[in-house]
Design an enzyme around this catalytic site. Structure first.
Site, mmCIF file in Angstrom:
data_model
loop_
_atom_site.group_PDB
_atom_site.id
_atom_site.type_symbol
_atom_site.label_atom_id
_atom_site.label_comp_id
_atom_site.label_asym_id
_atom_site.label_seq_id
_atom_site.Cartn_x
_atom_site.Cartn_y
_atom_site.Cartn_z
ATOM 1 N NE ARG A 1 -21.242 -30.032 8.085
ATOM 2 C CZ ARG A 1 -22.345 -30.392 8.358
ATOM 3 N NH1 ARG A 1 -22.631 -31.656 8.081
ATOM 4 N NH2 ARG A 1 -23.366 -29.650 8.612
ATOM 5 C CB THR A 2 -13.250 -31.590 7.698
ATOM 6 O OG1 THR A 2 -14.288 -31.644 6.758
ATOM 7 C CG2 THR A 2 -11.842 -32.446 7.391
ATOM 8 C CE LYS B 1 0.753 -10.991 14.286
ATOM 9 N NZ LYS B 1 1.301 -11.855 15.592
ATOM 10 N NE ARG C 1 -11.278 -27.329 3.799
ATOM 11 C CZ ARG C 1 -12.322 -28.119 3.673
ATOM 12 N NH1 ARG C 1 -12.172 -29.515 4.047
ATOM 13 N NH2 ARG C 1 -13.513 -27.587 3.123
ATOM 14 C CG HIS D 1 -11.686 -33.613 1.586
ATOM 15 N ND1 HIS D 1 -10.800 -33.877 2.855
ATOM 16 C CD2 HIS D 1 -12.737 -33.226 2.051
ATOM 17 C CE1 HIS D 1 -11.521 -33.620 3.811
ATOM 18 N NE2 HIS D 1 -12.726 -33.551 3.444
#
Ligand SMILES: [Zn+2]
Lengths: 151, 308
Positions: free
Chosen positions: B57-58, B86, B107, B135
Protein backbone atom coordinates in the site's frame (compact mmCIF):
# COMPACT_ATOMS: atom_id res chain seq x y z
CA UNK A 1 42.36 8.98 58.57
CA UNK A 2 44.66 11.18 56.59
CA UNK A 3 44.19 11.34 52.86
CA UNK A 4 45.84 8.34 51.26
CA UNK A 5 49.22 9.08 49.75
CA UNK A 6 49.39 8.01 46.18
CA UNK A 7 52.76 7.79 44.56
CA UNK A 8 53.31 10.60 42.11
CA UNK A 9 53.82 9.79 38.46
CA UNK A 10 56.22 11.39 36.03
CA UNK A 11 54.10 11.50 32.89
CA UNK A 12 50.54 10.44 32.48
CA UNK A 13 47.00 10.98 33.63
CA UNK A 14 45.43 11.06 37.06
CA UNK A 15 41.68 10.66 37.16
CA UNK A 16 40.48 11.94 40.49
CA UNK A 17 37.08 12.26 42.17
CA UNK A 18 35.69 9.08 40.65
CA UNK A 19 32.62 8.01 42.67
CA UNK A 20 33.74 5.25 45.06
CA UNK A 21 33.48 1.85 43.44
CA UNK A 22 33.52 3.10 39.86
CA UNK A 23 37.32 3.09 39.48
CA UNK A 24 37.48 -0.41 38.03
CA UNK A 25 34.79 0.46 35.52
CA UNK A 26 36.77 3.54 34.45
CA UNK A 27 39.78 1.31 33.85
CA UNK A 28 37.69 -1.15 31.90
CA UNK A 29 36.02 1.49 29.72
CA UNK A 30 39.29 3.21 28.93
CA UNK A 31 40.94 -0.18 28.36
CA UNK A 32 43.81 0.87 30.60
CA UNK A 33 44.44 -2.68 31.73
CA UNK A 34 46.04 -3.78 28.47
CA UNK A 35 49.36 -5.59 28.82
CA UNK A 36 51.11 -2.96 26.69
CA UNK A 37 49.64 -0.05 28.66
CA UNK A 38 51.66 1.89 31.21
CA UNK A 39 51.82 1.24 34.94
CA UNK A 40 48.37 1.48 36.41
CA UNK A 41 47.30 2.33 39.92
CA UNK A 42 43.83 2.22 41.39
CA UNK A 43 43.07 3.66 44.78
CA UNK A 44 39.64 2.75 46.04
CA UNK A 45 37.51 4.13 48.87
CA UNK A 46 39.80 7.05 49.53
CA UNK A 47 38.51 9.75 51.89
CA UNK A 48 37.31 12.80 50.04
CA UNK A 49 36.01 16.13 51.29
CA UNK A 50 33.83 16.50 48.21
CA UNK A 51 32.48 12.98 47.81
CA UNK A 52 32.96 11.30 51.18
CA UNK A 53 34.63 8.38 49.45
CA UNK A 54 36.22 8.34 46.04
CA UNK A 55 38.37 6.31 43.70
CA UNK A 56 41.51 7.53 41.97
CA UNK A 57 43.05 6.05 38.85
CA UNK A 58 46.58 6.86 37.79
CA UNK A 59 48.07 5.74 34.54
CA UNK A 60 51.67 6.24 33.63
CA UNK A 61 52.67 7.25 30.11
CA UNK A 62 49.23 7.94 28.71
CA UNK A 63 47.46 11.22 28.03
CA UNK A 64 43.73 10.87 27.66
CA UNK A 65 41.96 12.29 24.65
CA UNK A 66 38.79 14.31 24.96
CA UNK A 67 36.80 11.43 23.55
CA UNK A 68 38.01 9.20 26.32
CA UNK A 69 37.21 11.84 28.88
CA UNK A 70 33.66 11.96 27.59
CA UNK A 71 33.43 8.22 28.06
CA UNK A 72 34.27 8.62 31.72
CA UNK A 73 31.69 11.35 32.11
CA UNK A 74 28.93 8.84 31.60
CA UNK A 75 29.88 6.71 34.61
CA UNK A 76 31.84 9.18 36.69
CA UNK A 77 30.34 12.62 36.16
CA UNK A 78 32.22 14.04 39.14
CA UNK A 79 35.67 13.03 37.87
CA UNK A 80 38.49 15.46 37.32
CA UNK A 81 41.31 14.68 34.95
CA UNK A 82 44.87 15.80 35.57
CA UNK A 83 47.46 15.55 32.85
CA UNK A 84 50.88 15.19 34.45
CA UNK A 85 54.12 16.11 32.73
CA UNK A 86 57.42 15.93 34.50
CA UNK A 87 55.77 15.37 37.92
CA UNK A 88 53.62 18.48 37.52
CA UNK A 89 49.96 18.88 36.64
CA UNK A 90 50.08 20.58 33.27
CA UNK A 91 46.35 20.47 32.51
CA UNK A 92 43.33 19.87 34.65
CA UNK A 93 39.75 19.51 33.55
CA UNK A 94 36.42 18.33 34.84
CA UNK A 95 34.69 15.70 32.80
CA UNK A 96 31.46 16.79 31.29
CA UNK A 97 28.65 14.92 29.61
CA UNK A 98 28.56 16.40 26.12
CA UNK A 99 25.31 17.14 24.26
CA UNK A 100 26.24 14.47 21.75
CA UNK A 101 28.06 11.23 22.38
CA UNK A 102 29.80 9.94 19.29
CA UNK A 103 31.55 6.67 18.67
CA UNK A 104 31.89 5.29 22.20
CA UNK A 105 28.51 3.87 23.03
CA UNK A 106 26.70 1.00 21.36
CA UNK A 107 22.95 1.11 20.86
CA UNK A 108 21.02 -1.29 23.09
CA UNK A 109 18.40 -1.85 20.41
CA UNK A 110 19.39 -5.09 18.64
CA UNK A 111 17.36 -4.03 15.58
CA UNK A 112 19.10 -0.66 15.29
CA UNK A 113 20.85 -0.17 11.96
CA UNK A 114 23.96 0.98 13.84
CA UNK A 115 24.42 -2.59 15.11
CA UNK A 116 24.33 -4.06 11.60
CA UNK A 117 25.84 -1.58 9.16
CA UNK A 118 29.02 0.43 9.27
CA UNK A 119 28.22 3.64 11.18
CA UNK A 120 29.75 5.81 13.83
CA UNK A 121 27.28 5.59 16.68
CA UNK A 122 25.76 8.84 17.83
CA UNK A 123 23.51 9.69 20.76
CA UNK A 124 21.85 12.87 21.94
CA UNK A 125 21.76 13.53 25.66
CA UNK A 126 18.10 13.98 26.55
CA UNK A 127 18.66 14.38 30.27
CA UNK A 128 21.70 14.35 32.53
CA UNK A 129 19.96 13.69 35.81
CA UNK A 130 18.86 10.94 35.48
CA UNK A 131 21.07 10.14 32.54
CA UNK A 132 19.09 9.43 29.38
CA UNK A 133 20.29 9.44 25.77
CA UNK A 134 18.53 9.02 22.42
CA UNK A 135 20.04 7.10 19.51
CA UNK A 136 20.52 9.24 16.41
CA UNK A 137 19.55 6.29 14.21
CA UNK A 138 16.73 4.33 15.83
CA UNK A 139 15.59 7.18 18.12
CA UNK A 140 15.21 4.84 21.09
CA UNK A 141 16.17 6.20 24.46
CA UNK A 142 18.62 4.43 26.73
CA UNK A 143 18.79 4.93 30.47
CA UNK A 144 21.73 4.66 32.79
CA UNK A 145 21.70 0.90 33.19
CA UNK A 146 21.66 0.27 29.43
CA UNK A 147 24.25 2.97 28.85
CA UNK A 148 26.71 1.41 31.28
CA UNK A 149 26.20 -1.99 29.74
CA UNK A 150 26.92 -0.71 26.24
CA UNK A 151 29.95 1.50 26.79
CA UNK B 1 13.45 25.76 6.33
CA UNK B 2 14.69 24.99 2.84
CA UNK B 3 12.74 22.06 1.37
CA UNK B 4 14.79 21.40 -1.74
CA UNK B 5 17.11 18.49 -1.01
CA UNK B 6 15.63 17.91 2.41
CA UNK B 7 15.30 14.41 3.87
CA UNK B 8 12.05 13.28 5.46
CA UNK B 9 13.09 10.80 8.12
CA UNK B 10 11.31 11.47 11.38
CA UNK B 11 8.37 13.54 12.53
CA UNK B 12 10.79 14.86 15.17
CA UNK B 13 12.62 16.76 12.44
CA UNK B 14 9.51 18.84 11.69
CA UNK B 15 8.40 22.08 13.25
CA UNK B 16 4.78 23.16 13.37
CA UNK B 17 5.52 25.65 10.58
CA UNK B 18 6.94 22.86 8.40
CA UNK B 19 3.83 20.79 8.93
CA UNK B 20 1.45 23.64 8.25
CA UNK B 21 3.33 24.59 5.09
CA UNK B 22 3.31 21.03 3.83
CA UNK B 23 -0.42 20.63 4.49
CA UNK B 24 -1.13 23.82 2.54
CA UNK B 25 0.92 22.64 -0.44
CA UNK B 26 -0.86 19.27 -0.36
CA UNK B 27 -4.21 21.04 -0.34
CA UNK B 28 -3.20 23.15 -3.31
CA UNK B 29 -2.04 20.07 -5.22
CA UNK B 30 -5.25 18.22 -4.46
CA UNK B 31 -7.27 21.11 -5.91
CA UNK B 32 -5.04 21.27 -9.01
CA UNK B 33 -5.30 17.54 -9.44
CA UNK B 34 -9.10 17.70 -9.28
CA UNK B 35 -9.09 20.36 -11.93
CA UNK B 36 -6.52 18.97 -14.36
CA UNK B 37 -6.43 15.22 -13.69
CA UNK B 38 -2.64 15.04 -13.69
CA UNK B 39 0.24 17.45 -13.22
CA UNK B 40 3.71 17.78 -14.70
CA UNK B 41 5.79 19.43 -11.98
CA UNK B 42 8.11 16.43 -11.73
CA UNK B 43 8.41 15.76 -15.44
CA UNK B 44 11.73 14.06 -16.18
CA UNK B 45 12.35 13.24 -12.50
CA UNK B 46 12.78 9.70 -11.27
CA UNK B 47 11.72 8.31 -7.92
CA UNK B 48 13.44 5.15 -6.65
CA UNK B 49 11.29 3.12 -4.25
CA UNK B 50 13.54 0.82 -2.23
CA UNK B 51 11.28 -1.53 -0.33
CA UNK B 52 13.64 -3.87 1.49
CA UNK B 53 10.55 -5.01 3.34
CA UNK B 54 7.29 -5.34 1.45
CA UNK B 55 4.52 -2.83 2.03
CA UNK B 56 2.38 -2.77 -1.05
CA UNK B 57 0.00 0.00 0.00
CA UNK B 58 2.67 2.48 0.98
CA UNK B 59 4.65 1.73 -2.16
CA UNK B 60 1.61 2.15 -4.41
CA UNK B 61 0.73 5.40 -2.71
CA UNK B 62 4.20 6.83 -3.36
CA UNK B 63 4.20 5.54 -6.93
CA UNK B 64 0.78 7.02 -7.58
CA UNK B 65 1.91 10.35 -6.11
CA UNK B 66 5.00 10.44 -8.33
CA UNK B 67 3.03 9.53 -11.47
CA UNK B 68 0.37 12.14 -10.71
CA UNK B 69 3.16 14.66 -10.35
CA UNK B 70 4.34 13.76 -13.86
CA UNK B 71 7.48 11.87 -12.82
CA UNK B 72 8.46 8.24 -13.19
CA UNK B 73 9.34 5.44 -10.82
CA UNK B 74 11.92 2.67 -10.55
CA UNK B 75 12.56 0.34 -7.64
CA UNK B 76 12.15 -3.00 -5.98
CA UNK B 77 9.60 -4.37 -3.57
CA UNK B 78 11.55 -6.92 -1.60
CA UNK B 79 15.16 -7.35 -0.62
CA UNK B 80 15.31 -10.92 -1.90
CA UNK B 81 15.52 -9.73 -5.51
CA UNK B 82 18.48 -7.41 -4.95
CA UNK B 83 22.19 -7.60 -4.36
CA UNK B 84 21.44 -7.08 -0.67
CA UNK B 85 20.92 -10.78 -0.66
CA UNK B 86 24.53 -11.14 -1.80
CA UNK B 87 25.62 -9.19 1.25
CA UNK B 88 25.83 -5.67 -0.15
CA UNK B 89 25.73 -2.97 2.51
CA UNK B 90 22.81 -0.60 2.72
CA UNK B 91 25.18 2.32 2.12
CA UNK B 92 26.42 0.80 -1.14
CA UNK B 93 22.90 0.08 -2.35
CA UNK B 94 21.94 3.70 -1.69
CA UNK B 95 25.05 5.11 -3.36
CA UNK B 96 24.31 2.98 -6.42
CA UNK B 97 20.62 3.77 -6.66
CA UNK B 98 21.18 7.49 -6.35
CA UNK B 99 23.03 7.36 -9.65
CA UNK B 100 19.74 6.35 -11.28
CA UNK B 101 17.28 8.65 -9.53
CA UNK B 102 16.42 12.08 -8.13
CA UNK B 103 14.70 11.09 -4.90
CA UNK B 104 14.64 7.88 -2.84
CA UNK B 105 11.82 6.40 -0.79
CA UNK B 106 13.02 3.69 1.57
CA UNK B 107 11.24 1.07 3.63
CA UNK B 108 13.41 -1.14 5.80
CA UNK B 109 12.95 -3.54 8.69
CA UNK B 110 15.80 -2.03 10.71
CA UNK B 111 15.27 1.01 12.87
CA UNK B 112 17.42 3.92 11.75
CA UNK B 113 17.92 2.56 8.23
CA UNK B 114 16.34 5.63 6.64
CA UNK B 115 18.55 7.96 8.69
CA UNK B 116 21.62 6.07 7.56
CA UNK B 117 20.45 6.15 3.94
CA UNK B 118 19.93 9.91 4.17
CA UNK B 119 23.45 10.40 5.49
CA UNK B 120 24.90 8.44 2.62
CA UNK B 121 22.80 9.88 -0.22
CA UNK B 122 23.25 13.30 -1.81
CA UNK B 123 19.66 13.24 -3.06
CA UNK B 124 16.63 13.52 -0.76
CA UNK B 125 15.56 10.39 1.12
CA UNK B 126 12.02 9.85 2.38
CA UNK B 127 11.36 7.32 5.12
CA UNK B 128 8.46 5.01 4.34
CA UNK B 129 8.85 3.10 7.60
CA UNK B 130 11.94 1.88 9.44
CA UNK B 131 11.11 -1.09 11.64
CA UNK B 132 9.08 0.01 14.62
CA UNK B 133 10.58 3.48 14.63
CA UNK B 134 9.12 6.09 12.27
CA UNK B 135 6.68 6.42 9.41
CA UNK B 136 6.47 10.19 9.09
CA UNK B 137 4.40 10.33 5.89
CA UNK B 138 1.63 8.38 7.64
CA UNK B 139 1.48 10.99 10.38
CA UNK B 140 1.45 13.83 7.88
CA UNK B 141 -1.40 12.27 5.92
CA UNK B 142 -3.30 11.69 9.18
CA UNK B 143 -3.00 15.37 10.03
CA UNK B 144 -3.98 16.31 6.50
CA UNK B 145 -7.07 14.09 6.68
CA UNK B 146 -8.18 15.70 9.95
CA UNK B 147 -7.57 19.17 8.61
CA UNK B 148 -9.51 18.49 5.40
CA UNK B 149 -12.44 17.01 7.32
CA UNK B 150 -12.75 19.75 9.95
CA UNK B 151 -11.01 22.69 8.32
CA UNK B 152 -8.74 22.84 11.38
CA UNK B 153 -6.93 20.76 13.95
CA UNK B 154 -6.97 23.21 16.87
CA UNK B 155 -9.87 22.80 19.25
CA UNK B 156 -10.62 19.15 18.42
CA UNK B 157 -10.99 16.30 20.86
CA UNK B 158 -9.26 13.23 19.49
CA UNK B 159 -9.42 9.66 20.74
CA UNK B 160 -6.58 7.26 20.02
CA UNK B 161 -7.81 3.68 20.38
CA UNK B 162 -6.15 0.28 20.47
CA UNK B 163 -2.49 -0.55 20.83
CA UNK B 164 -1.00 2.62 22.24
CA UNK B 165 2.03 0.81 23.63
CA UNK B 166 3.58 -0.65 20.49
CA UNK B 167 1.69 1.35 17.86
CA UNK B 168 4.22 3.42 15.95
CA UNK B 169 1.48 5.35 14.15
CA UNK B 170 -0.20 6.63 17.29
CA UNK B 171 3.09 7.60 18.93
CA UNK B 172 4.13 9.93 16.16
CA UNK B 173 0.58 11.17 15.60
CA UNK B 174 0.35 12.07 19.30
CA UNK B 175 3.71 13.83 19.13
CA UNK B 176 2.60 15.84 16.10
CA UNK B 177 -0.78 16.66 17.65
CA UNK B 178 1.08 18.17 20.59
CA UNK B 179 1.81 21.14 18.31
CA UNK B 180 -1.91 21.88 18.29
CA UNK B 181 -4.47 22.91 20.85
CA UNK B 182 -6.17 19.52 21.16
CA UNK B 183 -7.58 17.32 23.89
CA UNK B 184 -6.62 13.64 23.73
CA UNK B 185 -8.41 10.53 24.96
CA UNK B 186 -5.97 7.61 25.10
CA UNK B 187 -8.19 4.54 25.01
CA UNK B 188 -6.53 1.15 25.39
CA UNK B 189 -6.46 -2.06 27.39
CA UNK B 190 -4.50 -1.64 30.62
CA UNK B 191 -1.63 -3.69 29.11
CA UNK B 192 -1.30 -1.47 26.05
CA UNK B 193 -1.23 2.01 27.52
CA UNK B 194 0.69 4.84 25.91
CA UNK B 195 4.32 4.94 27.17
CA UNK B 196 4.72 7.30 30.10
CA UNK B 197 7.40 9.44 28.46
CA UNK B 198 5.06 10.28 25.57
CA UNK B 199 2.23 11.23 27.94
CA UNK B 200 4.60 13.44 29.92
CA UNK B 201 5.81 15.08 26.73
CA UNK B 202 2.20 15.77 25.69
CA UNK B 203 1.35 17.26 29.08
CA UNK B 204 4.45 19.42 29.06
CA UNK B 205 3.28 20.85 25.75
CA UNK B 206 -0.10 21.69 27.26
CA UNK B 207 -2.21 18.87 25.81
CA UNK B 208 -5.06 17.76 28.06
CA UNK B 209 -4.73 13.98 28.25
CA UNK B 210 -7.29 11.46 29.51
CA UNK B 211 -6.27 7.81 29.88
CA UNK B 212 -9.05 5.27 29.91
CA UNK B 213 -9.98 1.78 28.84
CA UNK B 214 -13.65 2.70 28.49
CA UNK B 215 -14.37 3.31 24.81
CA UNK B 216 -18.12 3.80 25.21
CA UNK B 217 -17.60 6.33 27.97
CA UNK B 218 -15.21 8.36 25.85
CA UNK B 219 -17.14 8.23 22.55
CA UNK B 220 -19.59 11.13 23.19
CA UNK B 221 -16.68 13.53 23.76
CA UNK B 222 -14.82 12.85 20.53
CA UNK B 223 -14.52 14.65 17.21
CA UNK B 224 -12.11 12.04 15.86
CA UNK B 225 -11.70 8.39 16.83
CA UNK B 226 -8.37 7.08 15.54
CA UNK B 227 -8.48 3.28 15.63
CA UNK B 228 -5.39 1.08 15.44
CA UNK B 229 -4.97 -2.63 15.02
CA UNK B 230 -3.52 -4.71 17.79
CA UNK B 231 -0.63 -6.29 15.89
CA UNK B 232 0.43 -9.74 16.93
CA UNK B 233 3.94 -9.31 15.51
CA UNK B 234 4.70 -6.37 17.83
CA UNK B 235 4.23 -8.45 20.96
CA UNK B 236 7.29 -9.94 22.58
CA UNK B 237 5.02 -12.46 24.29
CA UNK B 238 2.16 -14.38 22.67
CA UNK B 239 0.33 -14.74 26.01
CA UNK B 240 0.22 -10.98 26.35
CA UNK B 241 -1.23 -10.73 22.86
CA UNK B 242 -3.96 -13.28 23.54
CA UNK B 243 -5.06 -11.29 26.60
CA UNK B 244 -5.78 -8.16 24.59
CA UNK B 245 -6.66 -9.30 21.09
CA UNK B 246 -10.12 -8.22 20.06
CA UNK B 247 -10.42 -5.85 23.02
CA UNK B 248 -12.40 -3.34 21.01
CA UNK B 249 -14.68 -3.39 18.06
CA UNK B 250 -16.07 -0.19 16.65
CA UNK B 251 -19.53 -0.88 15.23
CA UNK B 252 -22.76 1.07 14.78
CA UNK B 253 -23.90 0.16 18.28
CA UNK B 254 -20.74 1.65 19.81
CA UNK B 255 -21.16 4.77 17.67
CA UNK B 256 -24.76 5.31 18.80
CA UNK B 257 -23.77 7.92 21.36
CA UNK B 258 -21.21 9.65 19.19
CA UNK B 259 -21.46 13.22 17.94
CA UNK B 260 -23.12 13.47 14.53
CA UNK B 261 -19.84 14.83 13.18
CA UNK B 262 -17.53 12.20 14.70
CA UNK B 263 -15.03 10.85 12.18
CA UNK B 264 -13.46 7.42 12.48
CA UNK B 265 -9.93 7.01 11.15
CA UNK B 266 -7.64 3.99 10.79
CA UNK B 267 -4.21 3.66 9.15
CA UNK B 268 -5.40 0.36 7.56
CA UNK B 269 -5.26 -2.52 6.99
CA UNK B 270 -7.91 -3.41 9.55
CA UNK B 271 -8.77 -6.86 10.80
CA UNK B 272 -11.85 -6.74 12.98
CA UNK B 273 -11.47 -3.53 14.97
CA UNK B 274 -13.93 -1.64 12.75
CA UNK B 275 -17.02 -3.51 11.60
CA UNK B 276 -17.68 -3.16 7.84
CA UNK B 277 -21.16 -1.78 8.65
CA UNK B 278 -19.43 1.44 9.73
CA UNK B 279 -18.06 1.93 6.18
CA UNK B 280 -21.36 3.28 4.89
CA UNK B 281 -21.98 5.57 7.86
CA UNK B 282 -21.24 9.29 7.88
CA UNK B 283 -18.53 8.55 10.44
CA UNK B 284 -16.19 6.59 8.17
CA UNK B 285 -13.18 8.59 7.12
CA UNK B 286 -10.59 5.84 6.66
CA UNK B 287 -10.83 5.41 2.91
CA UNK B 288 -10.63 9.16 2.44
CA UNK B 289 -7.57 8.93 4.70
CA UNK B 290 -5.98 6.49 2.24
CA UNK B 291 -6.62 8.94 -0.59
CA UNK B 292 -4.95 11.73 1.44
CA UNK B 293 -1.69 9.86 1.13
CA UNK B 294 -1.45 10.88 -2.52
CA UNK B 295 -1.55 14.70 -2.26
CA UNK B 296 0.60 14.63 0.90
CA UNK B 297 3.24 12.47 -0.78
CA UNK B 298 3.01 14.58 -3.94
CA UNK B 299 3.78 17.62 -1.81
CA UNK B 300 6.72 15.88 -0.12
CA UNK B 301 8.17 14.64 -3.40
CA UNK B 302 7.69 17.94 -5.18
CA UNK B 303 9.11 20.03 -2.36
CA UNK B 304 12.18 17.88 -1.73
CA UNK B 305 12.83 17.72 -5.47
CA UNK B 306 12.55 21.50 -5.56
CA UNK B 307 9.99 21.52 -8.38
CA UNK B 308 7.08 23.10 -6.52
ZN1 LIG C 1 19.89 2.86 17.87
Amino acid sequence: MAELKVTAIKEGTVIDHIPAGKGLKVIEILRLNRPNGGALLLASNVNSKKLGRKDIVKVEGRFLSEEEVNKIALIAPTATVNIVRNYKVSEKFKVEIPDEITGILRCANPNCVSNHEYTVSKFYVVSREPLKVRCHYCERTMEEEDILRNL
Amino acid sequence: MEWKGRDVISIRDFSKEDIEFLLKVAERLEAELNEKGSLDYAKGKILATLFFEPSTRTRLSFESAMHRLGGSVIGFSSASSTSVKKGESLADTIKTVEQYSDVIVIRHSMEGAARLAAEVAEIPVINAGDGSNQHPTQTLLDLYTIKRAFGKIDGLTIGLLGDLKYGRTVHSLAEALAFYNVELYLISPELLRMPKHIIEELQEKGVKVHETSDLEGAIPELDVLYVTRIQRERFPDEQEYLKVKGSYQVNCEVLKNAKETLKVMHPLPRVDEIHPEVDKSKHALYFRQVFSGVPVRMALLGLTLGVL
